[in-house]
Design an enzyme around this catalytic site. Structure first.
Site, PDB file in Angstrom:
ATOM      1  N   GLN A 221       0.826  -1.194   0.000  1.00 26.22           N
ATOM      2  CA  GLN A 221       0.000   0.000   0.000  1.00 26.22           C
ATOM      3  C   GLN A 221       0.868   1.256   0.000  1.00 26.22           C
ATOM      4  OE1 GLN A 221      -2.646  -2.327   3.248  1.00 26.22           O
ATOM      5  NE2 GLN A 221      -3.198  -0.189   3.078  1.00 26.22           N
ATOM      6  N   ARG A 368      -7.732  -1.330   8.884  1.00 26.59           N
ATOM      7  CA  ARG A 368      -8.685  -0.235   8.716  1.00 26.59           C
ATOM      8  C   ARG A 368      -8.835   0.545  10.015  1.00 26.59           C
ATOM      9  NH1 ARG A 368     -13.480  -2.005   4.491  1.00 26.59           N
ATOM     10  NH2 ARG A 368     -13.748   0.093   3.632  1.00 26.59           N
ATOM     11  N   CYS A 369      -7.710   0.812  10.684  1.00 30.47           N
ATOM     12  CA  CYS A 369      -7.796   1.292  12.048  1.00 30.47           C
ATOM     13  C   CYS A 369      -7.449   2.759  12.219  1.00 30.47           C
ATOM     14  CB  CYS A 369      -6.882   0.476  12.945  1.00 30.47           C
ATOM     15  SG  CYS A 369      -5.136   0.878  12.735  1.00 30.47           S
ATOM     16  N   GLU A 738     -12.241   4.282   6.500  1.00 34.80           N
ATOM     17  CA  GLU A 738     -12.226   3.465   7.712  1.00 34.80           C
ATOM     18  C   GLU A 738     -13.327   3.775   8.706  1.00 34.80           C
ATOM     19  OE1 GLU A 738      -7.477   2.616   8.037  1.00 34.80           O
ATOM     20  OE2 GLU A 738      -8.218   4.620   8.422  1.00 34.80           O
TER      21      GLU A 738
END
Lengths: 792, 174, 292
Positions: A221, A368-369, A738
């Site tokens: 990513q 996704r934090c 997110e």
């Protein structure tokens, strides 16, 4: 005469996705799809035990399998100073075990062969002798004086503690608690979970001895961070390293870290003089790669009896596994945990945090934090839920009293964040109305008489996205700006490259929409590329929902630079001075004479054929954007459930989501992100987690034990929207990737807690599996889910 | 296929028995010599270079590798390639014709039924099998038929809409 | 993810299969649906020398009811064949209920009923229904056919009573002694997951009286739990009312032997068994009342 923005695929258009054209034909280009001439295949042998000294490794039989080209052990790497590498949190991490294995699944050996079947044949012939040591599976064990030292490789590390950290004002918080009418306390565990994107991690390392260039195709990513890391670790010069991140089958933070497999494959390519492909299997992915969460909360709220929060105290204990490898801004040991309670007007707050080594895979910041914001907001809403009950107040009313009001913006939180915009109350109102909150209490009581347990849970939160400004944010010293480069061709078509990296968010579609908005070039005339460090401008990648806030802003800024130059060209073409030029979508015209104008395409052609004196030809530019602040989307999630007291099974009857993420570039894509995030939330709340038994064996290292919901279990969602533009973002957007994963879990959990409230239970740890809910209902006692799992 | 040259390796490979199979893939007969242990998913991806079929797990749990085997949806990672001998395999590459997309493909694009695209080929083939048996499914029918295919990105709601869009389109066309 | 090497045959007759098994001395495994065997090959939990693929044998894919009412299921009947079978829906409610709960829709296109029973997984759904219905497995070997009662067929986890040179060709469900009622309930957190507990109940009713009762449990013991004796004692010769249902549910729960693990405590699993038996029997009783 201005173009219709929706027709050209500008902002607000639910433009169908460009990416889909290849994906629906099965023509995606994922790492495992790539074949290079002469390519070999690598498989990694992983430790079956959680904590053990390596007494011996015998690879003789592996070498004898026909088709095997190379067998590597920790020694192979140690001889080149590669057995250990630095992490993104200034710790060190084993690339391959030499002295000891420190978690089940750790890399112990690797085989490179003509095909993966042969590699696995050879792997099964490697004999490793382990001398087992006691395994630590939670921070309490790590802190015990009898605990073995996980990091006996580190000088000056005489315990399993990694850090202590604090923020906030202890004194004013203590005062608030002293004055409180009611103190509400809740302790809980946010279990270890794993992003588990459907495509696992992998890479093809290709070192070309003739040119000295290393090319790595990698599921990452953040290709530029990887390039920097590889330059450091492999000691190759930066300009001779090319990282290419092609199509990614999901990321969710799992594809940010630098994994040992990547490094081993690079060395293997150098040694074999062939490209080496390593694609991990699902078990390896779950047992060894970047997980999320595994944090314990001790939370307290100081309350006045009219419902006002006077102070907040939070102590977190985080389990980082065997190496402190979190990818997060350097300054913050526990990420942005201190963004907790940012949606509420809390005058005094104090957060203390401790981190521990255990015999588990390394990580914690992923999934996704938004850098631990999932934990921050889950803890917040569970504390709010408990506090409302402790006060005997309605859940919605309690939140309304404490939410930051519209006229309080810009608002400085007790931990120093500046939230700038929102309509929190309005979002909550819409959500409550949609779920039918007004009549619920009656409905709940009536159902309880019939033996049916209904519950409603609320989760409201604002979260910090778009990390972040260079004053405060960096990762290993590199600032967290992002970039965009735009080149307009002579026929008015364009190519845009950014430093972000899409993994399903649709950048190829949405970035073009921003350019269409700024320049009036139809979105379909703009091709978007990301992921190749040789061509993409430098960026810190896509995670923590930072792309729209940062890279998206850079896209808008570079388009404006282009427009500024085009304006000069337009003036030249129209033979007026620049001050007399006006702009409407797609064209410049002469003030007072709207008919007399030139299109942006006219300007593009002129850039190559008719520029004014003193102006360089061409129409291209780049922009690096240092965001002035974080962005603060807001969400109100409300969930209604029914619990079967005889089995503990619960079903979602209705789920309402109200999201305010500022201006929406592509509403269809925004909604897709929300529904995907809510499903991750549902997964964590209901079934998905990784745990460990007393010997450190990982439970949850394959899809038989690590449960992902299917279309059958997953509820439907009713989505609503509120738009409060971000005041500092060029297009008013805040980001959304997110939010639902961050705010969603508490809505599900609070709903189940509400349904079984009458039993006196305060907390059941996630996942709320049927047996846990049943136990809670039967005993009226809290149910903890912390490891180790005990069997018979 | 070229008969121009075939290299003989200096160190002969171990005497590994292979089996000759003929499989009809997307309407085209393919004849191959393969090891019996080769999984159908790997034959498709590496042998036939049709990389639209994906591998997402190792415990037959995700459905990313779904193909149609004699018209029924099957997880190609849990079928030996030799078992496809004499049978028909349809992969995602066989959905569209040269002229047009399958309505299911169009539906997925129209209704935003995909994000990263990794589960999409398998999802579409499972949906195709459903619509062949049941041209007018309810939402529940769709969710049930797709409960062997995992998606991590979409939350399934748009996938269901995509399949229902395709079903309606196909009913209108016939 | 990658099986180790094995030799492979794809014979076209049962006799050929038996001949291959016979000369392979126990080193060969039969491959039908492959949905249990192939995952084991991939993880290298099984590394047989030879695989005998029976999928090319004609005439093994029948589901039929004999004149005497016996149900015969051929070795190549897939799970989904049972799920979509009108005959099963109309005459075998326990099997019909279990059919759509086996694994997931994709596995169901390949996996076979007989293969699943032979696999002898303590979690196996079909094995539980076979016990509850007093089913039999028909084995064929060099000396011909023999029938093995289901309760004698599973010797332990993943171990069945077939000789090394026998192949299972058919499963038989004996005829109903009256109107067949029953169901199958499974607690799984999601489709295709290991069950926390499963219950198969099969009753043969004569009006409102129970002529025959069968019950078996999966996932609550080291093997499929045979609770036929317990449910028979509680129900045979009686009608279904609150008292008999409770007695049956208690007795069956007592027969279970669950372990405490991350899916729940032993007590919880026993409770699920009791709840499921109660729900199945209550549903049957209510549908009886509706019919009457």
């Amino acid at each position: 005469m201005a173009l219709d923005e929706l027709k050209i695929g500008g902002m607000g258009a639910s433009r169908r996705r460009v990416e889909d054209n290849r994906f629906i034909r099965g023509k995606g280009n994922y790492v495992d799809d790539i074949v290079l001439p002469g390519m070999l295949h690598m498989e990694i042998l992983r430790s079956p035990v959680a904590h053990a000294r390596i007494k011996s490794i015998d690879t003789t039989a592996a070498w004898e399998v026909p088709g095997v080209r190379l067998v590597m052990t920790g020694e192979t790497l140690a001889a080149r100073n590669l057995a250990w590498m630095p992490t993104l949190s200034y710790d060190t991490q084993a690339v391959m075990a030499t002295d000891k294995v420190r978690f089940q699944g750790q890399e112990v050996a690797a085989v490179i062969a003509d095909d993966p079947y042969i590699a696995k044949d050879a792997l099964s012939r490697i004999v490793v002798e382990y001398e087992q040591l006691p395994a630590i599976v939670n921070p309490e064990q790590a802190a015990s004086p009898e605990a073995p030292l996980v990091r006996d490789d580190k000088v000056n590390q005489d315990s399993n503690k990694i850090f202590d950290w604090e923020i906030g004002d202890k004194e004013s918080t203590d005062r608030a608690f002293a004055e409180a009418d009611v103190v509400s306390t809740i302790d809980l565990h946010y279990p270890r979970s794993h992003p588990s994107p459907l495509e696992t991690c992998g890479s093809i390392a290709d070192y070309d001895r003739a040119t000295g260039k290393l090319t790595v195709y990698m599921t990452t990513q953040a290709p530029h961070i990887i390039r920097a890391a590889v330059a450091m670790v492999a000691e190759l010069p930066e300009h001779m390293i090319r990282i290419v991140s092609p199509d990614l089958g999901g990321g969710f933070g799992n594809k940010v870290p630098v994994y040992p497999g990547y490094v081993i494959a690079i060395l293997a390519s150098i040694l074999t003089e062939h490209p080496v492909k390593w694609v991990e299997d699902r078990s390896s992915n779950l047992i060894s790669t970047g997980f999320g969460r595994d944090v314990y909360l001790q939370g307290q709220l100081a309350l006045r009896k009219d419902g006002k929060i006077l102070g907040m105290r939070m102590h977190t204990i985080s389990d980082h596994g065997a190496f402190y490898a979190d990818a997060q801004p350097t300054k913050f040991k526990i990420g942005l945990m201190h963004s907790t309670f940012a949606a509420y007007d809390v005058p005094a707050a104090h957060l203390t945090s401790e981190g521990w080594y255990t015999n588990k895979a390394p990580g914690g910041v992923a999934y996704r934090c938004s850098f631990r914001v999932t934990e921050a907001m889950f803890f917040q809403e569970r504390m709010m839920h408990a506090a409302a009950n402790d006060l005997g107040m309605d859940q919605a009313e309690f939140r309304r009293i404490n939410l930051v009001k519209d006229d309080q913006f810009p608002y400085r939180t007790a931990f120093g964040f500046l939230t700038d915009s929102g309509q929190y109350g309005k979002c909550l109102d819409i959500a409550l109305d949609a779920i039918g909150y007004a009549n619920f209490k009656e409905e709940q009581e009536e159902a309880r008489k019939r033996g049916k347990l209904l519950g409603i849970g609320i989760s409201t939160m604002t979260e910090p996205l778009g990390a972040g400004n260079s004053r405060e944010y960096d990762i290993i010293g590199i600032k967290m700006f992002d970039s965009a480069e735009l080149r307009v061709h002579m026929t008015g078509k364009a190519i845009l490259r950014t430093g972000a990296k899409t993994q399903g968010q649709g950048h190829e579609t949405t970035w073009a929409q921003i350019v269409a908005h700024e320049l009036g070039i139809p979105a379909e005339d703009i091709v978007v590329e990301e992921g190749d460090t040789d061509t993409a401008p430098f960026g810190m990648g896509t995670y923590a929902s930072r792309s729209t806030p940062v890279a998206g802003a850079a896209v808008a800024m570079v388009a404006r630079k282009i427009r500024a130059k085009a304006r000069k060209i337009a003036a030249h073409l129209l033979e007026v001075s620049e001050e007399d030029i006006e702009w409407e979508l797609g064209r410049f015209y002469v003030r007072g004479n709207q008919e007399r104008g030139v299109t942006i395409q006219d300007c593009a052609l002129a850039a190559y054929s008719n520029v004014p004196d003193g102006l360089e030809p061409g129409l291209e530019n780049n922009a690096y954007y240092d965001p002035p602040n974080l962005t603060w989307p807001f969400a109100a999630y409300v969930c209604k459930v029914e619990v079967d007291p005889e089995t503990g099974v619960w079903d979602v009857l209705k789920f309402v989501a109200v999201d305010d993420c500022g201006v929406r570039i592509n509403p269809m894509i925004v909604e897709g992100q929300i529904m995907g995030g809510l499903t991750e939330a549902y997964a964590m709340a209901s079934m998905q987690y990784i745990t460990f038994d007393e010997e450190g064996n990982c439970i949850g290292s394959n899809f038989m034990d690590y449960l992902l919901p299917t279309a059958w279990e997953t509820p439907g969602y009713e989505l609503h929207e509120v738009v409060t533009p971000c005041p500092h973002h060029p297009i008013g957007a805040k980001g959304i990737g997110e939010c639902a994963t961050v705010g969603g879990p508490a809505a599900f959990v609070n709903a189940v807690m509400n349904a079984i409230e009458h039993t006196g239970v305060r907390n059941v740890d996630m996942p709320l599996m049927p047996n846990r809910v049943y136990e809670a209902v039967q005993t009226g006692r809290d149910v903890s889910g912390a490891p180790p799992v005990k069997g018979d | 296929m070229t008969s121009l040259y075939e290299e003989i390796p200096t160190a002969p490979a171990a005497d590994v028995p292979t089996r000759r199979v003929t499989i009809t893939v997307n309407g085209e007969k393919r004849t191959l010599d393969i090891e019996p242990r080769l999984l159908l998913a790997h034959l498709i991806r590496q042998g036939l270079q049709l990389t639209g079929t994906h591998v997402g797990c190792d415990t037959t749990g995700c459905g990313a590798c779904t193909v149609l085997l004699n018209g029924r949806p099957a997880k190609s990672c849990t079928v030996l390639a030799v078992q496809a001998d004499g049978r028909e395999v349809t992969t995602v590459e066989g959905l569209a014709s040269a002229q047009q997309l399958d309505p299911i493909q169009e539906g997925f694009k129209e209704e935003h039924g995909l994000q990263c695209g990794f589960c999409t080929p398998g999802m579409m083939l499972a949906a195709k099998a459903l619509l062949e048996r049941n041209p007018n499914p309810t939402e529940d029918d769709v969710r049930w038929a797709l409960s062997g295919n995992i998606c991590r990105c979409t939350g399934y709601q748009n996938i269901v809409k995509a399949v229902l869009w395709a079903a309606e389109t196909m009913r209108e066309e016939s | 993810m990658y099986p180790s090497r094995f030799a492979y045959d794809a014979p076209t007759s049962v006799n050929e299969v038996i001949a291959i098994l016979d000369r392979s001395n126990g080193e060969a495994k039969v491959l039908a649906g492959g949905q249990s065997l192939i995952p084991m090959l991939k993880l290298r939990f099984a590394s047989p020398e030879r695989i005998v693929d029976i999928n090319n044998i004609d005439g093994l894919d029948y589901i039929r009811q004999d004149p005497d009412g016996s149900l015969r299921i051929g070795a190549l009947v897939r799970h989904e064949d049972l799920e979509y079978s009108d005959l099963i829906a109309e005459t075998q409610p326990t099997l019909a209920a279990a059919a759509s709960l086996v694994a997931d829709p994709l596995v169901r296109t390949r996996g076979t009923f007989v293969g699943s029973v032979c696999h002898a997984d303590p979690q196996g759904d079909w094995a539980a229904t076979m016990i509850a219905l007093d089913g039999r497995v028909v084995a064929q070997g060099p000396s011909g056919r023999r029938e093995i009662a289901m309760k004698d067929f599973v010797l332990g986890p993943f171990t069945n009573a077939l000789a090394y040179n026998e192949v299972a060709v058919e499963a038989v469900i004996p005829p109903a002694k009256g109107t067949r009622k029953g169901s199958y309930l499974k607690l799984e957190r999601r489709v295709g997951n290991f069950a926390t507990a499963s219950v198969a109940v099969a009753l043969d009713m004569n009006g409102e009286t129970v002529q025959r009762a069968g019950c078996a449990l999966a996932g609550v013991g080291g093997k499929t739990i045979d609770a036929n004796a317990e449910i028979s004692a509680a129900l045979v010769g009686k009608t279904l009312d609150a008292a008999t249902i409770e007695a049956a549910a208690d007795a069956v729960a007592g027969a279970s032997d669950p372990r405490t693990d991350h899916r729940g405590s032993a007590a919880y699993k026993r409770q699920i068994v009791k709840t499921f038996v109660t729900r199945i029997l209550t549903h049957i009783a209510q549908s009886e009342q509706k019919a009457a």
